[in-house]
Design a protein around this motif. Structure first.
Motif, PDB file in Angstrom:
ATOM      1  N   SER A 453       0.813  -1.221   0.000  1.00  0.00           N
ATOM      2  CA  SER A 453       0.000   0.000   0.000  1.00  0.00           C
ATOM      3  C   SER A 453       0.848   1.273   0.000  1.00  0.00           C
ATOM      4  CB  SER A 453      -0.907   0.007   1.231  1.00  0.00           C
ATOM      5  OG  SER A 453      -0.129   0.091   2.419  1.00  0.00           O
ATOM      6  N   ARG A 454       2.158   1.123   0.159  1.00  0.00           N
ATOM      7  CA  ARG A 454       3.082   2.268   0.237  1.00  0.00           C
ATOM      8  C   ARG A 454       2.718   3.207   1.397  1.00  0.00           C
ATOM      9  NH1 ARG A 454       3.368   5.369  -5.180  1.00  0.00           N
ATOM     10  NH2 ARG A 454       5.383   6.096  -4.393  1.00  0.00           N
ATOM     11  N   SER A 455       2.187   2.654   2.457  1.00  0.00           N
ATOM     12  CA  SER A 455       1.809   3.486   3.602  1.00  0.00           C
ATOM     13  C   SER A 455       3.020   3.949   4.397  1.00  0.00           C
ATOM     14  CB  SER A 455       0.851   2.720   4.519  1.00  0.00           C
ATOM     15  OG  SER A 455       1.414   1.502   4.946  1.00  0.00           O
ATOM     16  N   ASP A 578      -1.488   2.428  10.345  1.00  0.00           N
ATOM     17  CA  ASP A 578      -0.093   2.739  10.603  1.00  0.00           C
ATOM     18  C   ASP A 578       0.803   1.704   9.915  1.00  0.00           C
ATOM     19  OD1 ASP A 578      -0.850   4.855  12.113  1.00  0.00           O
ATOM     20  OD2 ASP A 578      -0.754   3.773  14.023  1.00  0.00           O
ATOM     21  N   PHE A 579       1.883   2.199   9.363  1.00  0.00           N
ATOM     22  CA  PHE A 579       2.764   1.308   8.609  1.00  0.00           C
ATOM     23  C   PHE A 579       3.548   0.398   9.543  1.00  0.00           C
ATOM     24  CE2 PHE A 579       7.073   0.524   6.881  1.00  0.00           C
ATOM     25  CZ  PHE A 579       6.706  -0.275   5.810  1.00  0.00           C
ATOM     26  N   TYR A 580       3.606  -0.878   9.167  1.00  0.00           N
ATOM     27  CA  TYR A 580       4.476  -1.845   9.846  1.00  0.00           C
ATOM     28  C   TYR A 580       5.222  -2.615   8.765  1.00  0.00           C
ATOM     29  CZ  TYR A 580       6.038  -5.916  12.530  1.00  0.00           C
ATOM     30  OH  TYR A 580       6.809  -6.897  13.107  1.00  0.00           O
ATOM     31  N   GLU A 581       6.534  -2.584   8.820  1.00  0.00           N
ATOM     32  CA  GLU A 581       7.344  -3.173   7.762  1.00  0.00           C
ATOM     33  C   GLU A 581       7.297  -4.698   7.735  1.00  0.00           C
ATOM     34  OE1 GLU A 581       8.327  -1.774  10.705  1.00  0.00           O
ATOM     35  OE2 GLU A 581      10.490  -1.463  10.583  1.00  0.00           O
ATOM     36  N   PRO A 619       9.080  -1.977  -7.821  1.00  0.00           N
ATOM     37  CA  PRO A 619       9.162  -0.527  -7.553  1.00  0.00           C
ATOM     38  C   PRO A 619       9.026  -0.173  -6.080  1.00  0.00           C
ATOM     39  CG  PRO A 619       7.090  -1.109  -8.640  1.00  0.00           C
ATOM     40  CD  PRO A 619       7.958  -2.310  -8.716  1.00  0.00           C
ATOM     41  N   HIS A 620       8.229  -0.921  -5.331  1.00  0.00           N
ATOM     42  CA  HIS A 620       8.070  -0.603  -3.903  1.00  0.00           C
ATOM     43  C   HIS A 620       9.321  -0.974  -3.119  1.00  0.00           C
ATOM     44  CE1 HIS A 620       3.407  -0.939  -4.407  1.00  0.00           C
ATOM     45  NE2 HIS A 620       3.949  -0.009  -5.153  1.00  0.00           N
ATOM     46  N   LEU A 621       9.931  -2.094  -3.455  1.00  0.00           N
ATOM     47  CA  LEU A 621      11.189  -2.461  -2.805  1.00  0.00           C
ATOM     48  C   LEU A 621      12.260  -1.421  -3.103  1.00  0.00           C
ATOM     49  CD1 LEU A 621      11.650  -6.333  -3.241  1.00  0.00           C
ATOM     50  CD2 LEU A 621      11.691  -5.037  -1.101  1.00  0.00           C
ATOM     51  N   HIS A 622      12.326  -1.014  -4.345  1.00  0.00           N
ATOM     52  CA  HIS A 622      13.315  -0.008  -4.734  1.00  0.00           C
ATOM     53  C   HIS A 622      13.102   1.293  -3.957  1.00  0.00           C
ATOM     54  CE1 HIS A 622      16.127   1.941  -7.593  1.00  0.00           C
ATOM     55  NE2 HIS A 622      15.390   3.011  -7.353  1.00  0.00           N
ATOM     56  N   GLU A 623      11.863   1.698  -3.855  1.00  0.00           N
ATOM     57  CA  GLU A 623      11.546   2.955  -3.190  1.00  0.00           C
ATOM     58  C   GLU A 623      11.857   2.873  -1.697  1.00  0.00           C
ATOM     59  OE1 GLU A 623       7.890   5.927  -3.654  1.00  0.00           O
ATOM     60  OE2 GLU A 623       7.306   4.038  -2.697  1.00  0.00           O
ATOM     61  N   TYR A 624      11.440   1.807  -1.051  1.00  0.00           N
ATOM     62  CA  TYR A 624      11.583   1.702   0.404  1.00  0.00           C
ATOM     63  C   TYR A 624      13.039   1.506   0.826  1.00  0.00           C
ATOM     64  CZ  TYR A 624      10.776   0.227   5.200  1.00  0.00           C
ATOM     65  OH  TYR A 624      10.792   0.133   6.566  1.00  0.00           O
ATOM     66  N   PRO A 634       4.714   9.236   9.895  1.00  0.00           N
ATOM     67  CA  PRO A 634       5.190   9.319  11.283  1.00  0.00           C
ATOM     68  C   PRO A 634       5.520   7.953  11.869  1.00  0.00           C
ATOM     69  CG  PRO A 634       3.275  10.715  10.949  1.00  0.00           C
ATOM     70  CD  PRO A 634       3.427   9.926   9.700  1.00  0.00           C
ATOM     71  N   GLY A 635       6.651   7.877  12.543  1.00  0.00           N
ATOM     72  CA  GLY A 635       7.063   6.640  13.202  1.00  0.00           C
ATOM     73  C   GLY A 635       7.630   5.596  12.267  1.00  0.00           C
ATOM     74  N   THR A 636       7.791   5.945  11.004  1.00  0.00           N
ATOM     75  CA  THR A 636       8.279   4.989  10.007  1.00  0.00           C
ATOM     76  C   THR A 636       9.761   5.215   9.752  1.00  0.00           C
ATOM     77  OG1 THR A 636       6.125   4.838   8.927  1.00  0.00           O
ATOM     78  CG2 THR A 636       8.030   4.205   7.624  1.00  0.00           C
ATOM     79  N   ARG A 637      10.469   4.165   9.513  1.00  0.00           N
ATOM     80  CA  ARG A 637      11.876   4.251   9.130  1.00  0.00           C
ATOM     81  C   ARG A 637      12.073   3.500   7.818  1.00  0.00           C
ATOM     82  NH1 ARG A 637      14.751  -0.231  13.160  1.00  0.00           N
ATOM     83  NH2 ARG A 637      13.173  -1.850  12.832  1.00  0.00           N
TER      84      ARG A 637
END
Length: 718
Positions: A453-455, A578-581, A619-624, A634-637
């Motif tokens: 979701s690219r959150s 909230d994003f969780y990796e 593309p999402h792996l590349h971006e992250y 917020p709270g994301t690394r």
């Protein structure tokens, strides 16, 4: 010369005018009576069969049958074959072989049948079940002949799968049938009513010996200590299982114990491997192919590490099962793979991986890593992956623990951050091996389902994605980096023309954001913490070739997975999203955040796994993992933000270490073998800095090689 031609013609005419069928039949019967007369006339019961004329007479009979068949029409049966069938000569030979009289008779009978099956086209398999039962008995002295005979049987079944029912003695309802015992009537008929002396009654013998099935016999011979016997038995099973007809595969899968026997053998051989093995010996072990059983092992190789012989036996059998699954029709391949999953993976390995003993966990994780590495068949790989990771594809929750998440997956990921560094390294190797396999579910399960979701990004007003190349904040940030004393122009190693571009030129450049990405990673480590310029051959360009090779490998693996070319549009996320990796990325980023305090070997393994993840063309792996300029929620690394925090910590520590750069170069040269290794203060920290520098260069190289070819040529390697 004319005289020779005339003689040749004369002999040819003589052959054509005689009655070959009568002469052949007389000769055939004479040889058979010569065999049966031996039992009437002999007085030396201990004389080996090779010292009699029985082997010669059997060979003459075989030659006659082969010659006769070649002279007949396709559908016709010659008089010698008719005699053999009507007088039950094959059944009688089985009886004589079973009686083992004279000594060694069973070998001669098995060889006769092997050659008969190989050279005669007429279907005769339905009369040899009795001889099959003589094979695979305990303490057999005829394993070589048995394996040759059964290979001949399987070769005939391969040509005509319809006779498999006869061989397996299976009725239409799937229940085993028993062929009625054959009396010695055939011997009596051929010898004028007298029976061979001292020959045993077949009915009496069959009641005292187990009726081992055809499949069980093959598996038993596959365990033989004689490598050629074992190899031929395994080739025989491969002949059967590679028959393409679905009904034959279904028969083997559902009405024989083949899959269970093969899985049981895997369990036996795996259980024989001692847990005293060192994980490094397992990691460096070269898996043996199943066909190399007959190759003698040199004394040097056999002593490379203890228990290698047990490793060889297990991996050869596993390689064999893998090959069988690759070649077998789907119904049989799936049945065997599931049997291995149930009996070996779930029954044997899973309890070992979940045990409390660190030694046991270490060895079994290392062994499983080699198993994953060597598995080639897609169906067996599917079972391995679902055993290790489960089948979940929905987004992970940070609070999810067993039984709400896959137990083994959860435990293995925790082992990546184990109190034992050895267990962490070995488990990370297991995941790296998984990431090399051509199975889309691995990437989906471990990473992609959590970043789909690219959150991890802040949503942009208007629903449009941020474009770092046109965002003023992005440009200001990049300028600040260039003005920072730790990000000097000398670090760009050949990309000076990029730095000379004006602010407006950067806006219009189609590859500016990639250039900034590459340079951001190259400039991340401060100047006093770099050693590349002090050691020859340690520059950035050495990573470009490796990164390109890795990209080709990962692109080939994922080519058919249907991944998008561009990122998915960002949706406005609610506060509950909230994003969780995910557990796996969380552990990897936690480990990277501690790179300055972890052992060198552990750091190498963590960065190796992250590099492989970063190079996948999603593309999402590349971006992250590779975009330094995304605005994180917020709270994301991200990987880059984690590395920035590590650099901040490093800058604080550098202040308290005198001669930091000099010590760092010394450790670098020691690691490269350029200087003798000695104890250096802050050794763990210094080695962590070296890994950090190399990791940043590797990520820069990955970002560079993922450019389109035209942009690569325009940008050139920094």
């Amino acid at each position: 010369m004319d005289m020779f031609n005339k003689l040749t013609t004369l002999f040819q005419q003589a052959l054509e005018t005689r009655e070959p069928s009568v002469n052949l039949l007389d000769s055939f019967v004479d040889h058979w009576k010569g065999i049966t007369n031996y039992y009437i006339e002999t007085t030396d019961e201990a004389q080996p069969v090779k010292q009699t004329d029985i082997p010669w007479r059997l060979k003459q009979m075989l030659d006659i049958l082969v010659y006769e068949e070649r002279q007949q029409e396709v559908e016709e049966t010659g008089p010698c074959m008719e005699y053999l069938l009507q007088h039950k000569l094959l059944e009688t030979l089985c009886t004589l072989g079973k009686a083992q009289y004279p000594p060694g008779m069973s070998q001669q009978v098995l060889l006769f049948f092997s050659k008969l099956l190989a050279q005669i086209q007429k279907p005769i398999l339905h009369v040899i079940n009795k001889l099959i039962r003589l094979c695979g008995l305990p303490d057999s002295q005829t394993e070589r002949e048995e394996s040759l005979f059964l290979f001949s049987v399987c070769s005939r079944v391969k040509k005509d799968p319809s006779v498999l029912n006869y061989i397996l003695e299976t009725s239409k309802e799937g229940q085993p049938q028993r062929c009625s015992s054959v009396s010695e009537e055939g011997v009596e008929g051929a010898s004028g009513g007298s029976s061979p002396e001292n020959s045993a009654s077949p009915s009496a013998q069959s009641s005292s010996q187990p009726d081992t099935g055809f499949i069980q016999i093959l598996v038993q011979l596959g365990k033989s200590q004689k490598s050629r016997v074992a190899l031929r038995a395994m080739e025989s099973m491969l002949l059967l299982t590679s028959i393409p007809q679905e009904d034959t595969a279904k028969l083997l899968a559902e009405q024989t114990p083949l899959c269970d026997f093969l899985a049981q053998r895997v369990c036996e051989l795996y259980g024989a491997i001692p847990t005293t093995l060192h994980p490094e010996d397992i990691h460096s072990y070269t898996v043996k192919q199943w066909r190399t059983q007959s190759s003698p092992v040199s004394a040097e190789e056999s002593q490379s590490f203890p228990a290698q012989e047990h490793m060889d036996r297990f991996f050869r059998w596993l390689d064999y099962c893998d090959q069988l699954i690759k070649d077998a029709p789907e119904v049989l391949a799936v049945k065997l793979a599931k049997a291995l999953h149930q009996q070996w993976l779930t029954g044997i390995i899973e309890p070992q991986l979940l045990q409390m003993s660190e030694v046991g966990v270490l060895v079994h994780t290392a062994l499983l890593s080699r198993c994953v590495n060597h598995t080639q068949s897609a169906i067996l790989l599917h079972e391995l992956v679902h055993f290790l990771l489960g089948g979940d594809t929905h987004r992970e929750q940070s609070t999810a623990t067993p039984p709400h998440t896959h137990t083994l997956r959860y435990s293995l990921i925790k082992h990546c951050d184990h109190i034992s560094d050895e267990i962490s390294i070995t488990t990370l190797r297991l995941f790296e091996e998984l990431l090399k396999k051509p199975d889309k579910h691995i990437l989906t399960n471990l990473v992609l389902r959590n970043i789909e979701s690219r959150s991890y990004r802040l949503p942009v007003s208007g629903g449009c994605d941020e474009r770092p190349g046109t965002d003023p904040d992005f440009l200001e940030e990049s300028e600040e980096m260039e003005e920072d004393p730790f990000f000097t122009e000398s670090e760009f190693s050949g990309s000076e023309h990029l730095l000379s571009l004006s602010r407006e030129e950067r806006k219009s450049s189609t590859h500016t954001q990639i250039a900034e990405t590459v340079n951001s990673f190259l400039c991340l480590v401060p100047q006093e913490a770099k050693t590349s310029q002090h050691v020859q051959g340690a520059g950035y360009d050495t990573y470009v070739h490796d990164a390109l090779k890795l990209l080709k490998e990962c692109s080939a693996v994922s080519a058919d997975w249907g991944w998008p070319d561009t990122p998915k549009p960002i949706e406005v996320q609610s506060s509950s999203s909230d994003f969780y990796e995910g557990h796996f990325l969380k552990v990897l980023l936690d480990r990277i955040s501690r790179i300055l305090e972890q052992p060198y070997e552990l750091n190498l393994q963590v960065t190796s796994v992250l590099s492989r993840l970063a190079v996948f063309p999603h593309p999402h792996l590349h971006e992250y993992l590779l975009d330094p300029y995304i605005s994180l929620s917020p709270g994301t690394r991200s990987l880059f933000s984690t590395l920035v925090r590590v650099i901040g910590e490093l800058m604080q520590r550098i202040q308290h270490i005198p001669n930091f750069t000099q010590r760092l170069v010394t450790v670098r040269k020691q690691l490269m073998g350029l200087e003798e290794e000695t104890v250096v203060d802050h050794g763990t920290l210094l080695k962590g800095v070296i890994v950090l520098e190399e990791f940043c260069k590797e990520l820069a190289a990955i970002a560079f090689v993922k450019l389109p070819v035209g942009d690569q040529e325009h940008l050139s390697a920094p």
